[in-house]
Design an enzyme around this catalytic site. Structure first.
Site, PDB file in Angstrom:
ATOM      1  N   THR A 191     -30.692  -6.899  34.152  1.00 52.13           N
ATOM      2  CA  THR A 191     -31.596  -7.745  34.946  1.00 52.13           C
ATOM      3  C   THR A 191     -31.314  -9.237  34.804  1.00 52.13           C
ATOM      4  O   THR A 191     -32.033 -10.063  35.369  1.00 52.13           O
ATOM      5  CB  THR A 191     -33.063  -7.492  34.566  1.00 52.13           C
ATOM      6  OG1 THR A 191     -33.289  -7.933  33.223  1.00 52.13           O
ATOM      7  CG2 THR A 191     -33.413  -6.026  34.685  1.00 52.13           C
ATOM      8  N   PHE A 247     -32.411  -3.647  31.041  1.00 56.63           N
ATOM      9  CA  PHE A 247     -32.348  -4.440  29.813  1.00 56.63           C
ATOM     10  C   PHE A 247     -32.154  -5.908  30.165  1.00 56.63           C
ATOM     11  O   PHE A 247     -31.707  -6.264  31.263  1.00 56.63           O
ATOM     12  CB  PHE A 247     -31.209  -3.963  28.898  1.00 56.63           C
ATOM     13  CG  PHE A 247     -29.829  -4.154  29.468  1.00 56.63           C
ATOM     14  CD1 PHE A 247     -29.108  -5.317  29.226  1.00 56.63           C
ATOM     15  CD2 PHE A 247     -29.238  -3.173  30.253  1.00 56.63           C
ATOM     16  CE1 PHE A 247     -27.837  -5.496  29.753  1.00 56.63           C
ATOM     17  CE2 PHE A 247     -27.963  -3.338  30.786  1.00 56.63           C
ATOM     18  CZ  PHE A 247     -27.257  -4.506  30.527  1.00 56.63           C
ATOM     19  N   CYS A 248     -32.524  -6.774  29.204  1.00 54.69           N
ATOM     20  CA  CYS A 248     -32.344  -8.217  29.346  1.00 54.69           C
ATOM     21  C   CYS A 248     -32.183  -8.801  27.950  1.00 54.69           C
ATOM     22  O   CYS A 248     -32.062  -8.062  26.968  1.00 54.69           O
ATOM     23  CB  CYS A 248     -33.514  -8.847  30.093  1.00 54.69           C
ATOM     24  SG  CYS A 248     -35.119  -8.563  29.311  1.00 54.69           S
ATOM     25  N   THR A 249     -32.185 -10.118  27.830  1.00 54.66           N
ATOM     26  CA  THR A 249     -31.863 -10.762  26.556  1.00 54.66           C
ATOM     27  C   THR A 249     -32.855 -10.406  25.450  1.00 54.66           C
ATOM     28  O   THR A 249     -32.467  -9.900  24.399  1.00 54.66           O
ATOM     29  CB  THR A 249     -31.810 -12.293  26.723  1.00 54.66           C
ATOM     30  OG1 THR A 249     -30.924 -12.617  27.794  1.00 54.66           O
ATOM     31  CG2 THR A 249     -31.337 -12.951  25.436  1.00 54.66           C
ATOM     32  N   ILE A 288     -31.467  -7.108  24.310  1.00 54.54           N
ATOM     33  CA  ILE A 288     -30.120  -7.100  23.744  1.00 54.54           C
ATOM     34  C   ILE A 288     -30.122  -7.648  22.316  1.00 54.54           C
ATOM     35  O   ILE A 288     -29.395  -7.155  21.451  1.00 54.54           O
ATOM     36  CB  ILE A 288     -29.171  -7.942  24.624  1.00 54.54           C
ATOM     37  CG1 ILE A 288     -29.133  -7.410  26.053  1.00 54.54           C
ATOM     38  CG2 ILE A 288     -27.757  -7.969  24.035  1.00 54.54           C
ATOM     39  CD1 ILE A 288     -28.596  -8.395  27.059  1.00 54.54           C
TER      40      ILE A 288
END
Length: 298
Positions: free
Chosen positions: A130, A174-176, A203
């Site tokens: 994302t 998923f993202c940071t 992540i």
């Protein structure tokens, strides 16, 4: 050594100016730097300081009724990640531009970092990154779909154009650090998608917990502080920052003709006008003068 805290929390806030004042005052008293965003939907940001200062700030935030249950992720840096403090009021703590999306109502199911590899390897699971295109460019999970968005605002339009590709499949996102997935999975739930999942802690939590020899992550993860990127074990990556476009660059990119410190790199040289570059040069000049004054002060 500096302790870095990445945090977010969705919670209704009524008196934003008062909260902004108290949070800024606390950060200033603890000599904490970084950026905190406040909106009627909650708080989001990354800040850094001494371990004692960060611990005190987190205790302070946790005592506020708006942030009861606040979660955070900690890491360390030998270099100061931020040069100033910003506590800003925004319309959204992560901008998606969808008025009906409320992560406090419904979000996707969380997948713990330890279970992520097995989950995304299932035949009926589609994995979607994302994050923005420049973030994906330096690292992502094996087989993840890149929407190639310039900003998070672009994600709903991308989904609308591509949603038929994912019918009868489970969606893993998923993202940071997790905040964008709170909104993207909530958005998909609102669009009628039943089987939506996301990586808990993002992540950063995965890289912190999963050994490199067991990882399905390739490359580095872009972070919004002076480290620029991190890898497995949250070790600082090789990337630097172009302060013209805020995109990550490699050390060898500095040698390219289009690079000018604080002004441009090979990625943005053709995107900015002559007037833009002159403005960036003046900004860089002021930064360098400020550094000199600081170095000369007793």
């Amino acid at each position: 050594m500096y302790t870095i805290a990445a945090l977010y929390h969705f919670s209704p806030i009524s008196d934003l100016p008062s909260l902004q004042k108290s949070v800024r005052s606390k950060c200033e008293s603890l000599e904490i730097k970084g950026t905190l965003l406040l909106a009627y939907e909650g708080i989001n940001g990354t800040v850094a300081g001494s371990k004692s200062s960060i611990d005190q700030l987190l205790v302070f935030l946790g005592t506020l009724p708006e942030f009861s249950g606040l979660e955070w992720k900690l890491s360390e840096s030998s270099d100061e990640p931020f040069n100033k403090l910003k506590v800003r009021l925004k319309k959204e703590i992560v901008t998606m531009g969808q008025a009906n999306v409320d992560p406090r109502g419904a979000v996707g199911q969380y997948v713990e970092a330890e279970n992520w590899n097995d989950f995304i390897n299932s035949d009926d699971v589609v994995v979607i990154d994302t994050r923005n295109d420049y973030e994906v460019a330096i690292g992502t999970f094996e087989g993840a779909i890149n929407p190639e968005t310039k900003s998070f605002r672009d994600f709903p339009a991308w989904w609308e154009k591509n949603k038929k590709r994912f019918e009868n499949q489970r969606i893993a996102m998923f993202c940071t650090g997790g905040i964008r997935c709170e909104k993207s999975t909530s958005y998909l739930k609102g669009q009628g998608v039943k089987d939506v999942f996301h990586l808990k802690g993002g992540i950063l939590k995965y890289l912190e917990k999963i050994p490199e020899n067991e990882s399905t992550w390739n490359g580095e993860c872009f972070v919004f502080d002076g480290r620029v990127s991190v890898g497995h074990g949250l070790e600082v990556g090789p990337h630097q920052m172009c302060f013209g476009c805020r995109r990550p660059i490699m050390p060898e990119d500095i040698k390219k003709d289009d690079f000018e410190l604080g002004v441009s790199c090979h990625q943005c040289f053709k995107e900015t006008s002559h007037q833009d570059k002159e403005r960036f040069r003046e900004r860089q000049k002021q930064i360098e003068l400020s550094k000199k004054r600081t170095a000369q002060s007793p």
